[in-house]
Design a protein around this motif. Structure first.
Motif, PDB file in Angstrom:
ATOM      1  N   ASN A 191       0.765  -1.423   0.180  1.00 34.55           N
ATOM      2  CA  ASN A 191       0.317  -0.183   0.115  1.00 34.55           C
ATOM      3  C   ASN A 191       1.080   0.897  -0.402  1.00 34.55           C
ATOM      4  O   ASN A 191       0.536   2.340  -0.776  1.00 34.55           O
ATOM      5  CB  ASN A 191      -1.442   0.019   1.135  1.00 34.55           C
ATOM      6  CG  ASN A 191      -1.640  -1.257   1.054  1.00 34.55           C
ATOM      7  OD1 ASN A 191      -2.576  -1.102   0.241  1.00 34.55           O
ATOM      8  ND2 ASN A 191      -2.691  -1.475   2.604  1.00 34.55           N
ATOM      9  N   LYS A 192       1.872   1.161   0.197  1.00 33.15           N
ATOM     10  CA  LYS A 192       2.638   2.311   0.624  1.00 33.15           C
ATOM     11  C   LYS A 192       3.261   2.554  -0.370  1.00 33.15           C
ATOM     12  O   LYS A 192       3.406   3.596  -0.788  1.00 33.15           O
ATOM     13  CB  LYS A 192       4.021   2.086   1.917  1.00 33.15           C
ATOM     14  CG  LYS A 192       3.621   2.713   3.389  1.00 33.15           C
ATOM     15  CD  LYS A 192       4.394   1.961   4.060  1.00 33.15           C
ATOM     16  CE  LYS A 192       4.332   2.518   5.501  1.00 33.15           C
ATOM     17  NZ  LYS A 192       5.185   2.364   6.723  1.00 33.15           N
ATOM     18  N   ILE A 193       4.286   1.663  -1.207  1.00 30.40           N
ATOM     19  CA  ILE A 193       4.476   1.690  -2.117  1.00 30.40           C
ATOM     20  C   ILE A 193       3.225   2.275  -3.434  1.00 30.40           C
ATOM     21  O   ILE A 193       3.752   2.940  -4.252  1.00 30.40           O
ATOM     22  CB  ILE A 193       4.738  -0.318  -3.379  1.00 30.40           C
ATOM     23  CG1 ILE A 193       5.801  -0.105  -2.225  1.00 30.40           C
ATOM     24  CG2 ILE A 193       5.102   0.724  -4.352  1.00 30.40           C
ATOM     25  CD1 ILE A 193       6.580  -1.194  -2.190  1.00 30.40           C
ATOM     26  N   LYS A 194       1.884   1.961  -3.438  1.00 30.45           N
ATOM     27  CA  LYS A 194       1.272   2.432  -4.154  1.00 30.45           C
ATOM     28  C   LYS A 194       1.455   3.900  -4.188  1.00 30.45           C
ATOM     29  O   LYS A 194       0.995   3.664  -5.567  1.00 30.45           O
ATOM     30  CB  LYS A 194      -0.524   1.399  -4.277  1.00 30.45           C
ATOM     31  CG  LYS A 194      -0.423   0.053  -4.947  1.00 30.45           C
ATOM     32  CD  LYS A 194      -1.694  -0.736  -4.246  1.00 30.45           C
ATOM     33  CE  LYS A 194      -1.054  -2.518  -4.804  1.00 30.45           C
ATOM     34  NZ  LYS A 194      -2.726  -2.841  -4.711  1.00 30.45           N
TER      35      LYS A 194
ATOM     36  N   ALA B 142       3.234   5.931  -2.997  1.00 33.65           N
ATOM     37  CA  ALA B 142       4.580   6.218  -3.536  1.00 33.65           C
ATOM     38  C   ALA B 142       4.440   7.064  -4.795  1.00 33.65           C
ATOM     39  O   ALA B 142       4.635   7.833  -5.514  1.00 33.65           O
ATOM     40  CB  ALA B 142       5.404   5.561  -2.860  1.00 33.65           C
ATOM     41  N   GLN B 143       3.803   5.412  -5.363  1.00 34.24           N
ATOM     42  CA  GLN B 143       3.582   5.926  -6.917  1.00 34.24           C
ATOM     43  C   GLN B 143       3.042   6.584  -7.710  1.00 34.24           C
ATOM     44  O   GLN B 143       3.037   7.766  -8.396  1.00 34.24           O
ATOM     45  CB  GLN B 143       3.482   3.988  -7.778  1.00 34.24           C
ATOM     46  CG  GLN B 143       4.266   3.498  -7.295  1.00 34.24           C
ATOM     47  CD  GLN B 143       4.217   1.600  -7.502  1.00 34.24           C
ATOM     48  OE1 GLN B 143       2.649   1.673  -7.773  1.00 34.24           O
ATOM     49  NE2 GLN B 143       4.751   1.234  -8.173  1.00 34.24           N
ATOM     50  N   LYS B 144       1.835   6.720  -6.590  1.00 36.68           N
ATOM     51  CA  LYS B 144       0.485   8.047  -7.089  1.00 36.68           C
ATOM     52  C   LYS B 144       0.745   8.975  -6.902  1.00 36.68           C
ATOM     53  O   LYS B 144       0.848  10.277  -7.378  1.00 36.68           O
ATOM     54  CB  LYS B 144      -0.473   7.406  -6.040  1.00 36.68           C
ATOM     55  CG  LYS B 144      -1.513   6.651  -6.791  1.00 36.68           C
ATOM     56  CD  LYS B 144      -2.473   6.549  -5.395  1.00 36.68           C
ATOM     57  CE  LYS B 144      -3.500   5.211  -5.779  1.00 36.68           C
ATOM     58  NZ  LYS B 144      -4.652   5.501  -4.946  1.00 36.68           N
TER      59      LYS B 144
ATOM     60  N   GLU C 199       3.235  14.871 -13.112  1.00 37.24           N
ATOM     61  CA  GLU C 199       2.435  15.211 -13.865  1.00 37.24           C
ATOM     62  C   GLU C 199       3.008  17.068 -13.831  1.00 37.24           C
ATOM     63  O   GLU C 199       2.618  18.062 -14.878  1.00 37.24           O
ATOM     64  CB  GLU C 199       1.091  14.633 -13.386  1.00 37.24           C
ATOM     65  CG  GLU C 199       0.460  14.311 -14.565  1.00 37.24           C
ATOM     66  CD  GLU C 199      -0.662  13.314 -13.364  1.00 37.24           C
ATOM     67  OE1 GLU C 199      -1.488  14.038 -12.751  1.00 37.24           O
ATOM     68  OE2 GLU C 199      -0.885  12.295 -14.447  1.00 37.24           O
ATOM     69  N   LEU C 200       2.915  17.233 -13.180  1.00 40.44           N
ATOM     70  CA  LEU C 200       3.105  18.536 -12.407  1.00 40.44           C
ATOM     71  C   LEU C 200       4.434  19.072 -12.695  1.00 40.44           C
ATOM     72  O   LEU C 200       4.312  20.408 -13.226  1.00 40.44           O
ATOM     73  CB  LEU C 200       3.143  18.596 -10.650  1.00 40.44           C
ATOM     74  CG  LEU C 200       3.265  19.919 -10.271  1.00 40.44           C
ATOM     75  CD1 LEU C 200       2.480  20.889 -10.387  1.00 40.44           C
ATOM     76  CD2 LEU C 200       3.561  19.961  -8.343  1.00 40.44           C
ATOM     77  N   ILE C 201       5.543  18.534 -12.775  1.00 37.29           N
ATOM     78  CA  ILE C 201       6.597  18.687 -13.795  1.00 37.29           C
ATOM     79  C   ILE C 201       6.236  19.063 -15.361  1.00 37.29           C
ATOM     80  O   ILE C 201       6.819  19.821 -15.397  1.00 37.29           O
ATOM     81  CB  ILE C 201       7.775  17.647 -13.373  1.00 37.29           C
ATOM     82  CG1 ILE C 201       8.444  17.781 -11.929  1.00 37.29           C
ATOM     83  CG2 ILE C 201       8.736  18.635 -14.544  1.00 37.29           C
ATOM     84  CD1 ILE C 201       9.498  16.804 -11.759  1.00 37.29           C
TER      85      ILE C 201
END
Length: 150
Positions: free
Chosen positions: A44-47, A49-51, A58-60
């Motif tokens: 869940n933490k990895i998911k 972090a991926q989000k 996208e912001l960049i």
């Protein structure tokens, strides 16, 4: 009786061994379940972090697009400034030419007024027809009308 006692002892050992094995199995199952929960937490933490990484990328990307648009705007504004500078230079030249023409016309009409004063009124038609251009002819006509109205 010795034999029964040995069989009972073996049964007790087997049962206690079985109980010990069941406790070990239960402990192993609990350990496996705990490990599965921890793995799920990390997944869940990895998911998450991926989000967050995707949002950051996208912001960049949005910032890069904005940067490109700002650069284009600056370029177009610089071009507009250059065009305005050229137009200002052209208008200054036109103003200078107009001022020189006005100065020349003032001198010509001053000479005409002096001549008119010294010799009397010259024939207006002759003055208009001796103009070097149509513009000068029209200008002389306008000024003659203004002079003789006063």
């Amino acid at each position: 009786m010795g034999r029964i006692w040995i069989v009972n002892l073996m049964l007790i050992l087997l049962m206690s061994s079985n109980l010990i094995s069941q406790d070990k199995i239960k402990q192993k199952r609990e350990e496996l379940n705990r490990l599965r929960r921890e793995i799920e937490i990390f997944e869940n933490k990895i998911k998450q972090a991926q989000k967050e990484e995707k949002i950051t990328l996208e912001l960049i990307d949005d910032y890069e697009k904005k940067d490109n648009l700002l650069r284009r705007l600056i370029s177009e504004l610089k071009q507009q400034v250059n065009e305005n500078d050229q137009r200002i230079k052209q208008l200054k030249e036109e103003i200078l030419n107009s001022e020189n023409e006005i100065k020349s016309l003032k001198e010509q009409y001053a000479n005409y007024v002096r001549a008119f004063y010294k010799r009397g009124r010259t024939h207006d038609l002759e003055l208009i027809l001796t103009a070097s251009s149509i513009n000068q002819m029209l200008t002389r006509t306008v000024y003659l009308k203004k002079i003789f109205r006063t």
